[in-house]
Design an enzyme around this catalytic site. Sequence first.
Site, short mmCIF file in Angstrom:
data_model
loop_
_atom_site.label_atom_id
_atom_site.label_comp_id
_atom_site.label_asym_id
_atom_site.label_seq_id
_atom_site.Cartn_x
_atom_site.Cartn_y
_atom_site.Cartn_z
N ARG A 1 0.82 -1.23 0.00
CA ARG A 1 0.00 0.00 0.00
C ARG A 1 0.85 1.27 0.00
O ARG A 1 0.45 2.28 0.57
CB ARG A 1 -0.93 0.04 1.21
CG ARG A 1 -2.01 -1.02 1.21
CD ARG A 1 -3.21 -0.56 0.39
NE ARG A 1 -4.22 -1.61 0.38
CZ ARG A 1 -5.37 -1.54 1.05
NH1 ARG A 1 -5.65 -0.48 1.75
NH2 ARG A 1 -6.22 -2.53 0.98
N ARG B 1 -3.09 6.76 1.09
CA ARG B 1 -3.60 7.94 1.78
C ARG B 1 -2.62 8.61 2.73
O ARG B 1 -2.85 9.74 3.15
CB ARG B 1 -4.88 7.58 2.53
CG ARG B 1 -6.05 7.37 1.60
CD ARG B 1 -7.23 6.76 2.31
NE ARG B 1 -6.96 5.36 2.61
CZ ARG B 1 -7.85 4.53 3.12
NH1 ARG B 1 -9.07 4.96 3.42
NH2 ARG B 1 -7.55 3.27 3.36
N ARG C 1 -6.51 12.42 -4.98
CA ARG C 1 -7.71 11.74 -4.47
C ARG C 1 -8.81 12.74 -4.14
O ARG C 1 -10.00 12.44 -4.29
CB ARG C 1 -7.32 10.91 -3.25
CG ARG C 1 -8.41 10.20 -2.55
CD ARG C 1 -8.93 9.01 -3.33
NE ARG C 1 -9.87 8.29 -2.49
CZ ARG C 1 -11.14 8.65 -2.35
NH1 ARG C 1 -11.63 9.67 -3.02
NH2 ARG C 1 -11.95 7.97 -1.53
N ASP D 1 -6.87 -2.16 -7.37
CA ASP D 1 -7.47 -2.80 -6.21
C ASP D 1 -7.77 -4.26 -6.54
O ASP D 1 -8.06 -4.59 -7.70
CB ASP D 1 -8.76 -2.10 -5.79
CG ASP D 1 -9.13 -2.50 -4.37
OD1 ASP D 1 -8.57 -1.92 -3.42
OD2 ASP D 1 -9.95 -3.42 -4.20
N TYR E 1 -15.14 -11.51 -0.38
CA TYR E 1 -15.86 -10.27 -0.73
C TYR E 1 -17.11 -10.58 -1.54
O TYR E 1 -18.16 -9.97 -1.35
CB TYR E 1 -14.93 -9.32 -1.49
CG TYR E 1 -13.93 -8.65 -0.57
CD1 TYR E 1 -14.29 -7.56 0.22
CD2 TYR E 1 -12.63 -9.13 -0.46
CE1 TYR E 1 -13.39 -6.96 1.08
CE2 TYR E 1 -11.71 -8.54 0.41
CZ TYR E 1 -12.11 -7.46 1.18
OH TYR E 1 -11.22 -6.88 2.04
O1 CP3 Z 1 0.06 -1.56 -2.52
C1 CP3 Z 1 -0.22 -0.59 -3.28
O2 CP3 Z 1 0.18 0.56 -3.08
C2 CP3 Z 1 -1.02 -0.88 -4.52
C3 CP3 Z 1 -2.41 -0.59 -4.46
C4 CP3 Z 1 -3.37 -1.46 -3.68
C5 CP3 Z 1 -4.57 -0.95 -3.15
N1 CP3 Z 1 -5.32 -1.99 -2.67
C6 CP3 Z 1 -4.95 0.47 -3.15
C7 CP3 Z 1 -6.02 0.94 -2.28
C8 CP3 Z 1 -3.37 -2.84 -3.43
C9 CP3 Z 1 -2.29 -3.84 -3.74
C10 CP3 Z 1 -4.62 -3.15 -2.82
C11 CP3 Z 1 -5.03 -4.51 -2.48
C12 CP3 Z 1 -6.23 -4.73 -1.66
N2 CP3 Z 1 -7.45 -4.09 -1.76
C13 CP3 Z 1 -6.35 -5.72 -0.69
C14 CP3 Z 1 -5.30 -6.74 -0.37
C15 CP3 Z 1 -4.16 -6.15 0.37
C16 CP3 Z 1 -4.37 -6.00 1.83
O3 CP3 Z 1 -4.28 -4.87 2.32
O4 CP3 Z 1 -4.54 -7.04 2.51
C17 CP3 Z 1 -7.64 -5.65 -0.15
C18 CP3 Z 1 -8.20 -6.52 0.96
C19 CP3 Z 1 -8.33 -4.63 -0.84
C20 CP3 Z 1 -9.77 -4.21 -0.66
C21 CP3 Z 1 -9.78 -2.83 -0.18
N3 CP3 Z 1 -9.56 -1.73 -0.98
C22 CP3 Z 1 -9.92 -2.36 1.15
C23 CP3 Z 1 -10.19 -3.22 2.36
C24 CP3 Z 1 -9.77 -0.96 1.11
C25 CP3 Z 1 -9.74 0.00 2.27
C26 CP3 Z 1 -11.04 0.68 2.50
C27 CP3 Z 1 -10.85 1.84 3.45
O5 CP3 Z 1 -11.51 2.86 3.21
O6 CP3 Z 1 -10.04 1.76 4.38
C28 CP3 Z 1 -9.55 -0.58 -0.23
C29 CP3 Z 1 -9.37 0.78 -0.74
C30 CP3 Z 1 -7.98 1.10 -1.20
N4 CP3 Z 1 -7.20 0.29 -1.98
C31 CP3 Z 1 -7.31 2.34 -0.99
C32 CP3 Z 1 -6.08 2.24 -1.67
C33 CP3 Z 1 -5.02 3.29 -1.79
C34 CP3 Z 1 -7.85 3.55 -0.25
C35 CP3 Z 1 -8.82 4.22 -1.14
C36 CP3 Z 1 -8.99 5.69 -0.89
O7 CP3 Z 1 -8.15 6.50 -1.34
O8 CP3 Z 1 -10.02 6.06 -0.29
#
Ligand code: CP3
Length: 344
Positions: A24, A28, A37, A73, A150
């Site tokens: 990640r 953010r 964003r 994502d 999911y």
């Molecule tokens: O690693 C990186 O920088 C690459 C980008 C990446 C994102 N999500 C960006 C993201 C990767 C590799 C993921 C994978 C992902 N997405 C996983 C597996 C990795 C892990 O953390 O175990 C999962 C479970 C998801 C599903 C998901 N997407 C969740 C649970 C969330 C968080 C929701 C929240 O509001 O907290 C996301 C959103 C997400 N994915 C964000 C980012 C940067 C935040 C989105 C925003 O800007 O609001």
Amino acid sequence: MTEFRFLKACRREPVDVTPVWIMRQAGRYLPEYQKIRGKNSFLTMCKTPELAAQVTLQPVERLGVDAAILFSDILIPVEAMGVPLEFHDGKGPQLGKAIRGQKDVDSLAVPDPAEKVPFVMEAIRILRKELDGKVPLIGFSGAPFTLASYIVEGGTSKNFVQLKKLMYQAPEVYRSLMSKIAKTVVLYLNAQIAAGAQAVQIFDTWAGVLTPGDYEEYALPYTRQVVSGLNRKGVPVIHFANDCATLLTAIKTLPIDVVAVDWRIPLDVAAMVVGPDKALQGNMDPTMLFHPPEKIDDCVRDVLRRGEKASSHIFNLGHGILPPTNPEHAIAMVEAVHRLGRKV
Ligand code: CP3
């Protein structure tokens, strides 16, 4: 051409310095991410190749990490299978259709990535040009079990009651769903590799909710199907499961190059279980970045020292970097790995 130290470490070849990147890392905690964003929804960013490429590059420039990971994502291919997807601030992902029966499973597609998610491959092509040999680019997908969680729960869950009910009460429906997801992931990762991804990581975020026995019965065969279906052409495969300590003896049987581990198990213990045939990635606790920067050296040193027990080590956090993290602390960590992880 000198090979990238990240790719060398994935292949267990000698490196000058322990490579480091952060799960990640585009996200953010970075003000430059927040700026973009602020003007775009998360999904718009994922689906606009220029924006996805731009934020992918931000941590490479700001932190000096040894690899870029595509901004996207794990739920992007799920939407392409036919499940509506929404993100609302603070709520996590929400899926518009809960898949619970055979009819629901039959309604899902195994999408052609070139047709349904062309923006992912386009972002990869842009990034390969822009990175221009600076650092390698990692592509990724969710593992079938985590994607199924999911799809069946309709979002993030605590006890995965619906998913487990499906597993135990309608195993044939569960298995047909898992096969469909595995086929989708194979096509999706192969399209990323063909577009230029130089390594791929499979995220099994929720695998740790399974007993080791259930993991082997209900999750591992489908991850194996994915890894076996990849046209790798030398592209290393990294497997990350969160809460994986009890699953490592099963995970190490996969034909993968790197086992990424969360922070709950010391890396030297993980190395003992995994053995010499695979590299390890990880595993500093993401909350250790809340230490003052001068303490971060000690945290990094401890992980590096334990990592010496692995045949090869790629430094990372044990899970994604948390949004309240101060970017200066992430910079301090990367700098410490490069200073303390010097081999020559
Ligand atoms: O690693 C990186 O920088 C690459 C980008 C990446 C994102 N999500 C960006 C993201 C990767 C590799 C993921 C994978 C992902 N997405 C996983 C597996 C990795 C892990 O953390 O175990 C999962 C479970 C998801 C599903 C998901 N997407 C969740 C649970 C969330 C968080 C929701 C929240 O509001 O907290 C996301 C959103 C997400 N994915 C964000 C980012 C940067 C935040 C989105 C925003 O800007 O609001």
